[in-house]
Design a protein around this motif. Structure first.
Motif, PDB file in Angstrom:
ATOM      1  N   LYS A 152     -14.099  -4.580   0.224  1.00  0.00           N
ATOM      2  CA  LYS A 152     -13.506  -3.578   1.121  1.00  0.00           C
ATOM      3  C   LYS A 152     -14.221  -3.628   2.480  1.00  0.00           C
ATOM      4  O   LYS A 152     -15.443  -3.772   2.475  1.00  0.00           O
ATOM      5  CB  LYS A 152     -13.664  -2.174   0.535  1.00  0.00           C
ATOM      6  N   PRO A 153     -13.603  -3.525   3.631  1.00  0.00           N
ATOM      7  CA  PRO A 153     -12.229  -3.066   3.829  1.00  0.00           C
ATOM      8  C   PRO A 153     -11.131  -4.108   3.613  1.00  0.00           C
ATOM      9  O   PRO A 153      -9.972  -3.824   3.920  1.00  0.00           O
ATOM     10  CB  PRO A 153     -12.227  -2.588   5.284  1.00  0.00           C
ATOM     11  N   SER A 154     -11.493  -5.308   3.119  1.00  0.00           N
ATOM     12  CA  SER A 154     -10.428  -6.258   2.756  1.00  0.00           C
ATOM     13  C   SER A 154      -9.588  -5.657   1.628  1.00  0.00           C
ATOM     14  O   SER A 154     -10.122  -5.038   0.706  1.00  0.00           O
ATOM     15  CB  SER A 154     -11.049  -7.575   2.273  1.00  0.00           C
ATOM     16  N   PRO A 155      -8.276  -5.893   1.670  1.00  0.00           N
ATOM     17  CA  PRO A 155      -7.433  -5.407   0.567  1.00  0.00           C
ATOM     18  C   PRO A 155      -7.558  -6.266  -0.688  1.00  0.00           C
ATOM     19  O   PRO A 155      -6.993  -5.927  -1.728  1.00  0.00           O
ATOM     20  CB  PRO A 155      -6.019  -5.507   1.158  1.00  0.00           C
ATOM     21  N   MET A 156      -8.314  -7.381  -0.612  1.00  0.00           N
ATOM     22  CA  MET A 156      -8.327  -8.345  -1.723  1.00  0.00           C
ATOM     23  C   MET A 156      -8.634  -7.734  -3.096  1.00  0.00           C
ATOM     24  O   MET A 156      -7.878  -7.957  -4.047  1.00  0.00           O
ATOM     25  CB  MET A 156      -9.295  -9.494  -1.418  1.00  0.00           C
ATOM     26  N   PRO A 157      -9.741  -6.954  -3.239  1.00  0.00           N
ATOM     27  CA  PRO A 157     -10.004  -6.433  -4.589  1.00  0.00           C
ATOM     28  C   PRO A 157      -8.922  -5.473  -5.082  1.00  0.00           C
ATOM     29  O   PRO A 157      -8.629  -5.413  -6.282  1.00  0.00           O
ATOM     30  CB  PRO A 157     -11.360  -5.723  -4.449  1.00  0.00           C
ATOM     31  N   LEU A 158      -8.315  -4.733  -4.178  1.00  0.00           N
ATOM     32  CA  LEU A 158      -7.262  -3.783  -4.569  1.00  0.00           C
ATOM     33  C   LEU A 158      -6.023  -4.538  -5.054  1.00  0.00           C
ATOM     34  O   LEU A 158      -5.437  -4.205  -6.093  1.00  0.00           O
ATOM     35  CB  LEU A 158      -6.892  -2.866  -3.398  1.00  0.00           C
ATOM     36  N   LEU A 159      -5.651  -5.576  -4.299  1.00  0.00           N
ATOM     37  CA  LEU A 159      -4.474  -6.361  -4.680  1.00  0.00           C
ATOM     38  C   LEU A 159      -4.729  -7.128  -5.978  1.00  0.00           C
ATOM     39  O   LEU A 159      -3.838  -7.290  -6.812  1.00  0.00           O
ATOM     40  CB  LEU A 159      -4.094  -7.311  -3.538  1.00  0.00           C
ATOM     41  N   HIS A 160      -5.970  -7.562  -6.154  1.00  0.00           N
ATOM     42  CA  HIS A 160      -6.362  -8.246  -7.386  1.00  0.00           C
ATOM     43  C   HIS A 160      -6.153  -7.310  -8.587  1.00  0.00           C
ATOM     44  O   HIS A 160      -5.608  -7.708  -9.619  1.00  0.00           O
ATOM     45  CB  HIS A 160      -7.828  -8.666  -7.280  1.00  0.00           C
ATOM     46  N   ALA A 161      -6.590  -6.059  -8.433  1.00  0.00           N
ATOM     47  CA  ALA A 161      -6.470  -5.084  -9.533  1.00  0.00           C
ATOM     48  C   ALA A 161      -4.997  -4.770  -9.824  1.00  0.00           C
ATOM     49  O   ALA A 161      -4.577  -4.741 -10.986  1.00  0.00           O
ATOM     50  CB  ALA A 161      -7.230  -3.810  -9.178  1.00  0.00           C
ATOM     51  N   ALA A 162      -4.207  -4.552  -8.771  1.00  0.00           N
ATOM     52  CA  ALA A 162      -2.785  -4.243  -8.968  1.00  0.00           C
ATOM     53  C   ALA A 162      -2.093  -5.395  -9.700  1.00  0.00           C
ATOM     54  O   ALA A 162      -1.343  -5.195 -10.663  1.00  0.00           O
ATOM     55  CB  ALA A 162      -2.114  -3.983  -7.620  1.00  0.00           C
ATOM     56  N   ASP A 163      -2.396  -6.592  -9.243  1.00  0.00           N
ATOM     57  CA  ASP A 163      -1.793  -7.791  -9.806  1.00  0.00           C
ATOM     58  C   ASP A 163      -2.190  -7.990 -11.276  1.00  0.00           C
ATOM     59  O   ASP A 163      -1.378  -8.358 -12.112  1.00  0.00           O
ATOM     60  CB  ASP A 163      -2.256  -8.979  -8.954  1.00  0.00           C
ATOM     61  N   ARG A 164      -3.450  -7.700 -11.586  1.00  0.00           N
ATOM     62  CA  ARG A 164      -3.966  -7.867 -12.952  1.00  0.00           C
ATOM     63  C   ARG A 164      -3.142  -7.050 -13.954  1.00  0.00           C
ATOM     64  O   ARG A 164      -2.884  -7.483 -15.074  1.00  0.00           O
ATOM     65  CB  ARG A 164      -5.435  -7.442 -12.975  1.00  0.00           C
ATOM     66  N   PHE A 165      -2.718  -5.863 -13.519  1.00  0.00           N
ATOM     67  CA  PHE A 165      -1.980  -4.997 -14.445  1.00  0.00           C
ATOM     68  C   PHE A 165      -0.467  -5.006 -14.176  1.00  0.00           C
ATOM     69  O   PHE A 165       0.289  -4.251 -14.796  1.00  0.00           O
ATOM     70  CB  PHE A 165      -2.543  -3.569 -14.385  1.00  0.00           C
ATOM     71  N   GLY A 166      -0.033  -5.829 -13.218  1.00  0.00           N
ATOM     72  CA  GLY A 166       1.393  -5.988 -12.954  1.00  0.00           C
ATOM     73  C   GLY A 166       2.029  -4.812 -12.223  1.00  0.00           C
ATOM     74  O   GLY A 166       3.221  -4.562 -12.384  1.00  0.00           O
ATOM     75  N   PHE A 167       1.229  -4.086 -11.397  1.00  0.00           N
ATOM     76  CA  PHE A 167       1.781  -2.964 -10.636  1.00  0.00           C
ATOM     77  C   PHE A 167       1.998  -3.369  -9.179  1.00  0.00           C
ATOM     78  O   PHE A 167       1.227  -4.143  -8.614  1.00  0.00           O
ATOM     79  CB  PHE A 167       0.842  -1.754 -10.666  1.00  0.00           C
ATOM     80  N   ALA A 168       3.064  -2.818  -8.572  1.00  0.00           N
ATOM     81  CA  ALA A 168       3.299  -3.032  -7.142  1.00  0.00           C
ATOM     82  C   ALA A 168       2.343  -2.121  -6.363  1.00  0.00           C
ATOM     83  O   ALA A 168       1.962  -1.051  -6.864  1.00  0.00           O
ATOM     84  CB  ALA A 168       4.736  -2.688  -6.797  1.00  0.00           C
ATOM     85  N   PRO A 169       1.959  -2.513  -5.135  1.00  0.00           N
ATOM     86  CA  PRO A 169       1.040  -1.673  -4.347  1.00  0.00           C
ATOM     87  C   PRO A 169       1.493  -0.218  -4.210  1.00  0.00           C
ATOM     88  O   PRO A 169       0.667   0.689  -4.258  1.00  0.00           O
ATOM     89  CB  PRO A 169       0.995  -2.378  -2.994  1.00  0.00           C
ATOM     90  N   HIS A 170       2.816   0.015  -4.080  1.00  0.00           N
ATOM     91  CA  HIS A 170       3.256   1.409  -3.897  1.00  0.00           C
ATOM     92  C   HIS A 170       3.097   2.245  -5.169  1.00  0.00           C
ATOM     93  O   HIS A 170       3.239   3.455  -5.138  1.00  0.00           O
ATOM     94  CB  HIS A 170       4.703   1.464  -3.379  1.00  0.00           C
ATOM     95  N   GLU A 171       2.777   1.595  -6.287  1.00  0.00           N
ATOM     96  CA  GLU A 171       2.500   2.320  -7.538  1.00  0.00           C
ATOM     97  C   GLU A 171       1.007   2.619  -7.695  1.00  0.00           C
ATOM     98  O   GLU A 171       0.583   3.101  -8.746  1.00  0.00           O
ATOM     99  CB  GLU A 171       2.966   1.491  -8.739  1.00  0.00           C
TER     100      GLU A 171
END
Ligand SMILES: O=C(O)COP(=O)(O)O
Ligand SMILES: [Mg+2]
Length: 226
Positions: A152-171
């Motif tokens: 952080k402040p890179s979005p990378m870890p957040l997008l990694h987590a969303a992707d891991r569980f198959g959720f879209a960012p808006h979720e």
């Protein structure tokens, strides 16, 4: 239920300044490190303003403050090694949970949200701290500042987590105390929730314009159980 939770599946929590007040132990480790190097020793109040960009930057800020100039590479390396050793030896001696943290995590977990931890703290310290406070079981994934190529402040870890569980960012929702959390959340397309009691380099977190600002996690807990 609080409107910020509508349509959300995953909640990413910051650690330092959001779930735990860790500065007393971070400051103790820094004081020992700088004392051993025969440099000036900062007080806790100063350290509070330096936390947020991970351990290497924390050490660099302390050395710059103590010596009046950015450290040479060999001094930075020595101090970083000392800090990691001292902090690792006692990460929970003076650290305290903020109010309602346990209740909030439990309620949100029981309400069916996937909870993840995304901190800039080095990964090796996460498990000992979460275990000490009995929080480890609530998190499906924990990412430290050195887990991925960017923090952080890179979005990378957040997008990694969303992707891991198959959720879209808006979720997804990012919950944190600093501009790095809110910046990463916005860049990732997450909703953002800020808490005002942590560490934001001395600035009010309102300046980062989070979607929601709550006084404590108690309000999110009440929202989850309502
Ligand atoms: O280690 C830091 O600098 C801050 O850690 P945090 O991302 O959990 O607030
Ligand atoms: Mg924080």
């Amino acid at each position: 239920m609080h409107p910020i939770l509508h349509g959300k599946r995953l909640i990413a929590f910051d650690l330092d300044g959001t779930l735990i007040d860790s500065v007393p132990d971070l400051a103790a480790a820094l004081k020992r490190t700088l004392g051993e190097l025969e440099l000036a020793v900062p007080d806790e109040h100063q350290v509070r303003e330096w936390v947020g960009n991970g351990a290497p930057v924390l050490v660099e800020r302390a050395l710059t403050w103590a010596a009046g100039q950015p450290p040479k590479a060999h001094l930075q390396a020595r101090a970083f090694e000392g800090f990691m050793q001292h902090y690792g030896a006692a990460p929970n001696a003076l650290t305290r949970l903020y109010p309602k943290v346990k209740n909030a995590l439990e309620a949100l977990h029981q309400a069916g949200f996937t909870l993840v931890l995304i901190t800039n703290k080095p990964e090796r310290f996460i498990a000992p701290i979460l275990e000490h406070f009995g929080l480890k079981d609530w998190f499906a994934l924990c990412l430290g500042g050195d887990t991925l190529a960017e923090k952080k402040p890179s979005p990378m870890p957040l997008l990694h987590a969303a992707d891991r569980f198959g959720f879209a960012p808006h979720e997804c929702l990012m919950v944190g105390d600093s501009r790095h959390d809110i910046g990463a959340g916005k860049a990732a397309g997450f909703a953002t929730l800020a808490l005002p009691y942590g560490y934001n380099h001395g600035d009010p977190i309102e300046l980062s314009q989070p979607d929601v600002l709550l006084p404590t996690l108690g309000e999110l807990y009440e929202a989850a159980s309502a």
